[in-house]
Design an enzyme around this catalytic site. Structure first.
Site, PDB file in Angstrom:
ATOM      1  N   HIS A   1       0.832  -1.208   0.000  1.00  0.00           N
ATOM      2  CA  HIS A   1       0.000   0.000   0.000  1.00  0.00           C
ATOM      3  C   HIS A   1       0.870   1.263   0.000  1.00  0.00           C
ATOM      4  CE1 HIS A   1      -3.672   2.311   1.339  1.00  0.00           C
ATOM      5  NE2 HIS A   1      -2.719   3.114   1.810  1.00  0.00           N
ATOM      6  N   GLU A   2       1.782   1.335   0.952  1.00  0.00           N
ATOM      7  CA  GLU A   2       2.633   2.530   1.046  1.00  0.00           C
ATOM      8  C   GLU A   2       3.581   2.637  -0.146  1.00  0.00           C
ATOM      9  OE1 GLU A   2       1.693   4.623   3.036  1.00  0.00           O
ATOM     10  OE2 GLU A   2       0.548   3.416   4.451  1.00  0.00           O
TER      11      GLU A   2
ATOM     12  N   HIS B   1       3.853   6.634  -6.677  1.00  0.00           N
ATOM     13  CA  HIS B   1       3.034   7.727  -7.208  1.00  0.00           C
ATOM     14  C   HIS B   1       3.796   9.047  -7.057  1.00  0.00           C
ATOM     15  CE1 HIS B   1      -1.366   9.458  -7.337  1.00  0.00           C
ATOM     16  NE2 HIS B   1      -0.646   9.814  -8.382  1.00  0.00           N
TER      17      HIS B   1
ATOM     18  N   HIS C   1       1.833   4.572  -2.788  1.00  0.00           N
ATOM     19  CA  HIS C   1       1.944   6.008  -2.558  1.00  0.00           C
ATOM     20  C   HIS C   1       3.316   6.529  -2.990  1.00  0.00           C
ATOM     21  CE1 HIS C   1      -1.800   6.607  -0.537  1.00  0.00           C
ATOM     22  NE2 HIS C   1      -1.502   5.893   0.541  1.00  0.00           N
TER      23      HIS C   1
END
Length: 594
Positions: free
Chosen positions: A385-386, A392, A389
């Site tokens: 998940h991180e 991105h 980020h």
């Protein structure tokens, strides 16, 4: 299980913040430079209407100042996150906020002055300064909600004070709270924010119950303080919205992303339509666990208790990289180098911020804070998940100028949960037993509950609390708990037996101090599910389209960039697709039971 001091964590397990500043001394010099630079901010006042060149000189300077300010902020914030109880870290962050508040106050004239430039002249500026076009158009959008220079200066001076409730909540719950220890067959284990989640997944129900009651009990003993903090934050949201001429706090918070309030209402309504299948799941969970009554501390324990999966950090990285292979060699090689290098602060230590986050800036590495535990499969998903980020941030910063590289939270949550969907797909494709398949099915179900249904419940709580105050009803301990209990009853149905302390949960959610934030998790997941299916079922075109979405940064409003990527959140279909996926997983779990 003792939690180490920061100084006792091996250096190779800590992040390296040198991409921001080589060390504390360099940061101090940077702050000194920043203090000198902000003295020049007033020099541009009254000049912006004179020429294109005057606008460019001003915006170039503010961009340079903004890049330095961001570096200072991220370094100080990350050091504080390492150990919130360290006075030096507290002092550094506090000193930066003071100077940043001064800078914002001095620049209070900037937006009103730009907005006052006649339309024909502004059209010429936009034509001559395309590098600032997106930023200027966004500033012009705010014209109906921007006050005069003096008023803007006063609002800016409030900025540090406005963070008091959130900072106090963090200091109280992350630093001052001592949850004690929980007796287990393996000896006493510390109860913290991060270990609480592990206890809630313990197969021993008495341990779960003890941890839950002890954890919630501490919030109960501080309920009046916590309620006062949250009420103050809600009143602040409403005050700012009214001062800036928004119809409501909801309108004010959605305006920066150009998200219509109807989308928020649509999310709540669509999730309500999914209640029957959600309640069906809790009834099934109660049946599988062979419990006469399901309690809140029974809602997260894995339904396949005999499966014990352990990953070292390095094994977790390897698994995540394999799962993300559909995104291509470039994406995976960059990410692997960062995860095994110095992007990640891996381990829990005393005073460290709980949970996990990614902190990507324009000039620094896209850092990740973890409290990684080898026996938590959940932490492998958190790492994925991180990583979403951080990648991105990596792509956005390298494909946009500083003035519009920052993407919205809706887009951010799409990128992060997209990675989780790919990791889940990888685990299901490589699972070696039916038992593990069943485990993954349950986890997928619980993830959708946590990110889609539960976050929507939180979003509805925020909406109801703000609406209540806007209608003149005080937000007290009793009223906030009443609002939250009603939502618990609606979302969990009759399968879950609620206890008096359950509605205290509404007082312990950190994200509530950033109002109308959590709905972005739910909409982001819906977008991620739709886009991940396109990438997994497609080819180079779909992958390129998704990578281009990551590169968009803040050059488009989020609903537009997501529509370009292939999902339209203005319509309810992505939300319904998520509920349909949830239903199919329930049916699969039911099939395992036959």
């Amino acid at each position: 299980m003792s939690i180490p001091q920061r100084k006792d964590v091996p250096a190779e397990y800590q992040w390296d913040l040198s991409s921001l500043f080589p060390g504390d001394e360099a940061w101090e010099q940077g702050l000194k430079t920043y203090k000198e630079m902000i003295k020049k901010i007033p020099d541009f006042q009254g000049t912006l209407n004179s020429s294109v060149e005057a606008v460019k000189i001003c915006l170039d300077f503010m961009t340079e100042l903004g890049i330095l300010g961001e570096r200072l902020a991220y370094y100080a914030h990350l050091r504080l996150s390492e150990d919130g109880g360290d006075p030096t870290n507290q002092d550094r962050w506090g000193r930066f906020l003071q100077v940043a508040t001064q800078a914002e106050a001095l620049a209070g004239y900037l937006k009103p002055e730009l907005q006052s430039i006649p339309p024909r002249q502004m059209d010429h500026i936009l034509k001559e300064l395309p590098e600032y076009g997106i930023m200027l158009r966004k500033i012009l959008r705010y014209k109906p909600h921007t006050l005069g220079p003096s008023e803007e200066r006063l609002l800016a001076l409030q900025q540090e004070t406005n963070e008091t409730a959130e900072k106090t909540f963090g200091a109280l719950t992350d630093v001052d709270f001592d949850f004690g220890v929980i007796p287990t067959p393996d000896g006493e284990k510390p109860l913290t924010h991060s270990t609480f989640q592990a206890f809630m997944m313990d197969s021993n129900r008495s341990i779960r119950e003890k941890a839950y009651q002890q954890y919630m009990g501490l919030f109960d003993s501080h309920k009046n303080t916590l309620s006062t903090l949250y009420s103050g934050n809600v009143h602040l949201d409403i005050y700012v919205a009214r001062v800036r001429n928004f119809p409501s706090a909801l309108h004010a918070k959605l305006f920066p992303d150009d998200v219509p309030p109807e989308l928020y209402y649509q999310l709540v309504q669509t999730v309500h339509e999914g209640f029957p299948v959600l309640h069906r799941y809790y009834e099934l969970r109660k049946k599988i666990l062979h419990l006469p009554a399901l309690h809140m501390y029974d809602t997260k324990v894995p339904l396949v208790p005999d499966i014990h999966i352990r990953h070292t950090y390095e094994e977790a990285v390897d698994t995540v990289i394999k799962a993300l292979a559909p995104l291509g060699e470039e994406y995976c090689s960059i990410l692997k180098k960062g995860l095994l290098g110095k992007w990640v602060d891996r381990c829990e230590n005393k005073g460290k911020r709980s949970g996990a986050f990614s902190a990507g800036s324009y000039t620094g590495d896209p850092y990740i804070l973890m409290n990684f535990k080898e026996d938590m499969l959940r932490d492998v998903f958190t790492l994925a998940h991180e990583s979403g980020h951080s990648m991105h941030s990596y792509y956005s910063a390298r494909n946009n100028p500083f003035q519009h590289y920052e993407y919205s939270i809706v887009e951010a949550e799409t990128a992060s949960t997209f990675n989780e969907q790919l990791l889940m797909h990888y685990f299901k494709q490589t699972a070696s037993s039916e038992e593990f398949q069943r485990y993954l099915t349950v986890k997928h179900i619980d993830d959708i509950i946590g990110t889609f249904f539960r976050q929507t419940m939180f979003a509805e709580f925020e909406l109801n609390c703000h609406t209540s105050v806007e209608e003149g009803i005080p937000l007290t301990v009793e009223t906030s708990r009443k609002i939250y209990r009603k939502l618990l009853e609606s979302y969990f149905g009759t399968a879950v037996t609620l206890e008096p302390e359950d509605d205290l949960e509404g007082l312990r959610i950190p994200h509530f101090y950033r109002a109308f934030y959590v709905y972005k998790y739910a909409t982001g997941l819906a977008a991620a599910i739709a886009l991940s299916r396109k990438v997994l079922q497609g080819g180079e075109v779909e992958r390129t389209r998704y990578i281009n979405f990551l590169k968009t940064g803040g050059s488009l409003f989020p609903l537009d960039s997501l529509a370009r990527a292939g999902v339209d959140l203005r319509e309810p279909e992505p939300l319904k697709e998520t509920i349909n996926l949830f239903k199919s997983l329930i049916e699969r779990l039911e099939a395992f039971q036959t």
